[in-house]
Motif scaffolding. Structure first.
Motif, PDB file in Angstrom:
ATOM      1  N   LYS A  17     -17.097 -52.820  37.179  1.00 39.69           N
ATOM      2  CA  LYS A  17     -16.646 -51.539  37.603  1.00 39.69           C
ATOM      3  C   LYS A  17     -15.954 -51.933  39.272  1.00 39.69           C
ATOM      4  O   LYS A  17     -14.935 -51.801  39.461  1.00 39.69           O
ATOM      5  CB  LYS A  17     -17.386 -50.331  37.889  1.00 39.69           C
ATOM      6  CG  LYS A  17     -18.008 -49.920  36.513  1.00 39.69           C
ATOM      7  CD  LYS A  17     -18.875 -48.531  36.822  1.00 39.69           C
ATOM      8  CE  LYS A  17     -20.342 -49.105  37.427  1.00 39.69           C
ATOM      9  NZ  LYS A  17     -21.139 -49.816  36.666  1.00 39.69           N
ATOM     10  N   SER A  18     -16.898 -52.549  39.976  1.00 35.77           N
ATOM     11  CA  SER A  18     -16.723 -52.799  41.402  1.00 35.77           C
ATOM     12  C   SER A  18     -15.508 -54.278  41.349  1.00 35.77           C
ATOM     13  O   SER A  18     -14.563 -54.019  42.096  1.00 35.77           O
ATOM     14  CB  SER A  18     -17.701 -53.547  42.023  1.00 35.77           C
ATOM     15  OG  SER A  18     -18.720 -52.681  41.802  1.00 35.77           O
ATOM     16  N   THR A  19     -15.471 -54.888  40.345  1.00 37.99           N
ATOM     17  CA  THR A  19     -14.434 -56.012  40.191  1.00 37.99           C
ATOM     18  C   THR A  19     -13.245 -55.313  39.824  1.00 37.99           C
ATOM     19  O   THR A  19     -12.148 -55.788  40.459  1.00 37.99           O
ATOM     20  CB  THR A  19     -14.851 -57.046  39.202  1.00 37.99           C
ATOM     21  OG1 THR A  19     -16.194 -57.468  39.406  1.00 37.99           O
ATOM     22  CG2 THR A  19     -13.871 -58.144  39.143  1.00 37.99           C
ATOM     23  N   ALA A  30     -15.073 -52.766  47.230  1.00 35.62           N
ATOM     24  CA  ALA A  30     -16.520 -52.794  46.556  1.00 35.62           C
ATOM     25  C   ALA A  30     -17.223 -54.167  46.486  1.00 35.62           C
ATOM     26  O   ALA A  30     -16.471 -55.082  46.348  1.00 35.62           O
ATOM     27  CB  ALA A  30     -16.128 -52.117  45.254  1.00 35.62           C
ATOM     28  N   ARG A  31     -18.574 -54.057  46.560  1.00 38.53           N
ATOM     29  CA  ARG A  31     -19.472 -55.096  46.396  1.00 38.53           C
ATOM     30  C   ARG A  31     -19.535 -55.468  45.049  1.00 38.53           C
ATOM     31  O   ARG A  31     -19.838 -54.617  44.191  1.00 38.53           O
ATOM     32  CB  ARG A  31     -20.881 -54.573  46.874  1.00 38.53           C
ATOM     33  CG  ARG A  31     -21.104 -55.343  48.385  1.00 38.53           C
ATOM     34  CD  ARG A  31     -22.383 -54.800  48.810  1.00 38.53           C
ATOM     35  NE  ARG A  31     -22.990 -53.823  48.252  1.00 38.53           N
ATOM     36  CZ  ARG A  31     -24.284 -53.361  48.001  1.00 38.53           C
ATOM     37  NH1 ARG A  31     -25.355 -54.318  48.301  1.00 38.53           N
ATOM     38  NH2 ARG A  31     -24.776 -52.317  47.717  1.00 38.53           N
ATOM     39  N   THR A  32     -19.349 -56.716  44.860  1.00 40.31           N
ATOM     40  CA  THR A  32     -19.663 -57.226  43.241  1.00 40.31           C
ATOM     41  C   THR A  32     -21.103 -57.827  43.292  1.00 40.31           C
ATOM     42  O   THR A  32     -21.238 -58.670  44.275  1.00 40.31           O
ATOM     43  CB  THR A  32     -18.436 -57.850  42.863  1.00 40.31           C
ATOM     44  OG1 THR A  32     -18.179 -59.154  43.440  1.00 40.31           O
ATOM     45  CG2 THR A  32     -17.081 -57.016  42.828  1.00 40.31           C
ATOM     46  N   GLN A  39     -25.869 -53.862  41.057  1.00 43.20           N
ATOM     47  CA  GLN A  39     -25.667 -54.125  42.182  1.00 43.20           C
ATOM     48  C   GLN A  39     -25.559 -52.621  42.918  1.00 43.20           C
ATOM     49  O   GLN A  39     -25.721 -52.279  43.950  1.00 43.20           O
ATOM     50  CB  GLN A  39     -24.403 -54.776  42.559  1.00 43.20           C
ATOM     51  CG  GLN A  39     -23.849 -54.909  44.037  1.00 43.20           C
ATOM     52  CD  GLN A  39     -24.827 -55.974  44.522  1.00 43.20           C
ATOM     53  OE1 GLN A  39     -25.273 -56.888  44.187  1.00 43.20           O
ATOM     54  NE2 GLN A  39     -25.089 -55.653  46.091  1.00 43.20           N
ATOM     55  N   THR A  40     -24.941 -51.937  42.141  1.00 39.27           N
ATOM     56  CA  THR A  40     -24.728 -50.395  42.580  1.00 39.27           C
ATOM     57  C   THR A  40     -25.742 -49.631  41.966  1.00 39.27           C
ATOM     58  O   THR A  40     -25.602 -49.226  40.682  1.00 39.27           O
ATOM     59  CB  THR A  40     -23.342 -50.020  42.029  1.00 39.27           C
ATOM     60  OG1 THR A  40     -22.305 -51.254  42.076  1.00 39.27           O
ATOM     61  CG2 THR A  40     -22.874 -48.604  42.718  1.00 39.27           C
ATOM     62  N   ASP A  41     -27.047 -49.400  42.574  1.00 40.71           N
ATOM     63  CA  ASP A  41     -28.121 -48.316  42.020  1.00 40.71           C
ATOM     64  C   ASP A  41     -28.050 -47.116  42.377  1.00 40.71           C
ATOM     65  O   ASP A  41     -28.776 -46.222  41.968  1.00 40.71           O
ATOM     66  CB  ASP A  41     -29.572 -49.329  41.991  1.00 40.71           C
ATOM     67  CG  ASP A  41     -29.743 -49.659  43.702  1.00 40.71           C
ATOM     68  OD1 ASP A  41     -28.842 -49.136  44.329  1.00 40.71           O
ATOM     69  OD2 ASP A  41     -30.544 -50.184  44.102  1.00 40.71           O
ATOM     70  N   TYR A  64     -15.558 -43.023  44.175  1.00 40.84           N
ATOM     71  CA  TYR A  64     -16.846 -42.831  43.876  1.00 40.84           C
ATOM     72  C   TYR A  64     -17.169 -43.811  42.807  1.00 40.84           C
ATOM     73  O   TYR A  64     -16.528 -43.780  41.666  1.00 40.84           O
ATOM     74  CB  TYR A  64     -16.995 -41.319  43.219  1.00 40.84           C
ATOM     75  CG  TYR A  64     -16.697 -40.417  44.402  1.00 40.84           C
ATOM     76  CD1 TYR A  64     -17.863 -39.907  45.373  1.00 40.84           C
ATOM     77  CD2 TYR A  64     -15.556 -39.633  44.634  1.00 40.84           C
ATOM     78  CE1 TYR A  64     -17.488 -38.728  46.127  1.00 40.84           C
ATOM     79  CE2 TYR A  64     -15.485 -38.616  45.360  1.00 40.84           C
ATOM     80  CZ  TYR A  64     -16.460 -38.336  46.325  1.00 40.84           C
ATOM     81  OH  TYR A  64     -15.976 -37.136  47.370  1.00 40.84           O
ATOM     82  N   ASP A  65     -18.136 -44.435  43.003  1.00 40.13           N
ATOM     83  CA  ASP A  65     -18.584 -45.518  42.000  1.00 40.13           C
ATOM     84  C   ASP A  65     -19.908 -45.016  41.398  1.00 40.13           C
ATOM     85  O   ASP A  65     -20.971 -45.023  42.197  1.00 40.13           O
ATOM     86  CB  ASP A  65     -18.676 -46.903  42.727  1.00 40.13           C
ATOM     87  CG  ASP A  65     -18.980 -47.786  41.814  1.00 40.13           C
ATOM     88  OD1 ASP A  65     -19.404 -47.752  40.806  1.00 40.13           O
ATOM     89  OD2 ASP A  65     -18.980 -49.313  42.252  1.00 40.13           O
ATOM     90  N   THR A  66     -20.061 -44.860  40.151  1.00 37.91           N
ATOM     91  CA  THR A  66     -21.305 -44.095  39.683  1.00 37.91           C
ATOM     92  C   THR A  66     -22.066 -45.180  38.990  1.00 37.91           C
ATOM     93  O   THR A  66     -21.648 -45.981  38.175  1.00 37.91           O
ATOM     94  CB  THR A  66     -20.802 -43.276  38.603  1.00 37.91           C
ATOM     95  OG1 THR A  66     -20.042 -43.946  37.600  1.00 37.91           O
ATOM     96  CG2 THR A  66     -19.988 -42.027  39.025  1.00 37.91           C
TER      97      THR A  66
HETATM   98 MG    MG Z   1     -20.698 -52.020  41.044  1.00 34.92          MG
END
Ligand code: MG
Ligand code: GTP
Length: 267
Positions: A17-19, A30-32, A39-41, A64-66
């Protein structure tokens, strides 16, 4: 004056997702992570700000990153969306599933249902397309197609993107170079510019401005897709090329008002 837009990106952990967000924006927002843990908790928000100096408008785009959507229930999804809707109605929901990931179709159906009922454009994307073999990739795409056909007939199949009216699209992408040194395989970035273009031409009215601001820094998109943009928006070629030469790196900012003027003229 200020205008707010938002975009929601959903999907299981570690699918890319982040990539994908970074590939769409053309820079690292976004951080990957290459590590196995997620990474995205928790829900992440990425903010993009753009200023239109000529018209004194400040644009803010929130992505928004879920996290961990695979374990969500129908109530979760609906609560989550109503919370986001209170802030701003998303212009687009991007759902990611990688070929190796476990697809929860019931859950995806709730998600798509919620979005389509609220007029939120759905882009279902098979991310990291070379990671799980072509058979699994085909299966993900088949699942996307069978789901979307239930909402709208397929209206177009172009550049590996299937369009379902102005409601949804589905495709597969490789967001960064894929390399398997053991099998001596290398695959370049694929499908990102086409996906950006697909969303651009599917959105309506002001949402187009929000999307253009999101992709404004993606030089690769504006340069590579120049001919397609000219053709789609029926820009006079010599004028458009001169425009491109003149504005160079500032192309997106200068092009947004031009695209909008043309859309208004077409309506
Ligand atoms: Mg992510
Ligand atoms: N080659 C290649 N690698 C990818 C692609 N998408 C993601 N990856 C890799 O897969 C791993 C996970 O990617 P992320 O973008 O962090 O995935 P995510 O869904 O945001 O993960 P979480 O936020 O932890 O749930 C990273 O090592 C990425 O480099 C792709 O399209 N191609």
């Amino acid at each position: 004056m200020s205008r707010d837009f938002s975009i929601v990106i959903c999907g299981a952990a570690r699918v890319g997702k982040s990539t994908l967000v970074n590939a769409i924006c053309g820079r690292e927002v976004a951080r990957t992570s290459g590590s196995l843990c997620s990474q995205t908790d928790r829900m992440e928000k990425y903010i993009i700000n753009k200023t239109d100096n000529e018209n004194s408008i400040e644009y803010t785009i929130t992505i928004y990153d879920t996290p961990g959507i695979e374990s969500w229930s129908k109530d979760h999804i609906q609560n989550y969306f109503s919370k986001i809707m209170n802030e701003s109605k998303p212009l687009c929901m991007i759902y990611c599933a990688s070929p190796g990931s476990f697809a929860r179709l019931d859950q995806l159906q709730w998600l798509v249902d919620t979005c389509i009922r609220s007029n939120i454009f759905c882009a279902l994307v098979c991310t990291n397309k070379y990671s799980g073999g072509s058979q699994r990739r085909q299966q993900v795409l088949k699942d996307f197609h069978s789901l979307l056909i239930g909402y709208h007939g397929m209206t177009r199949d172009e550049s590996n993107i299937k369009y379902y009216g102005n409601v949804a699209l589905c495709t597969a992408v490789n967001s960064i170079v894929y390399e398997d040194t053991e099998l001596n395989i290398r695959k370049e970035v694929e499908g990102i510019n086409e996906l950006i273009f697909g969303i651009l031409i599917s959105l309506k009215d002001e949402n187009i401005v929000g999307w253009c601001c999101t992709i404004a820094d993606n030089q690769s998109f504006w340069i590579t897709m120049q001919a397609k943009i000219i053709e789609y928006y029926e820009l006079a070629k010599p004028v458009a090329i001169k425009f491109w030469d003149k504005h160079g790196d500032e192309i997106a900012r200068s092009l947004i008002p031009l695209i909008l003027a043309l859309i208004k003229r077409k309506l």
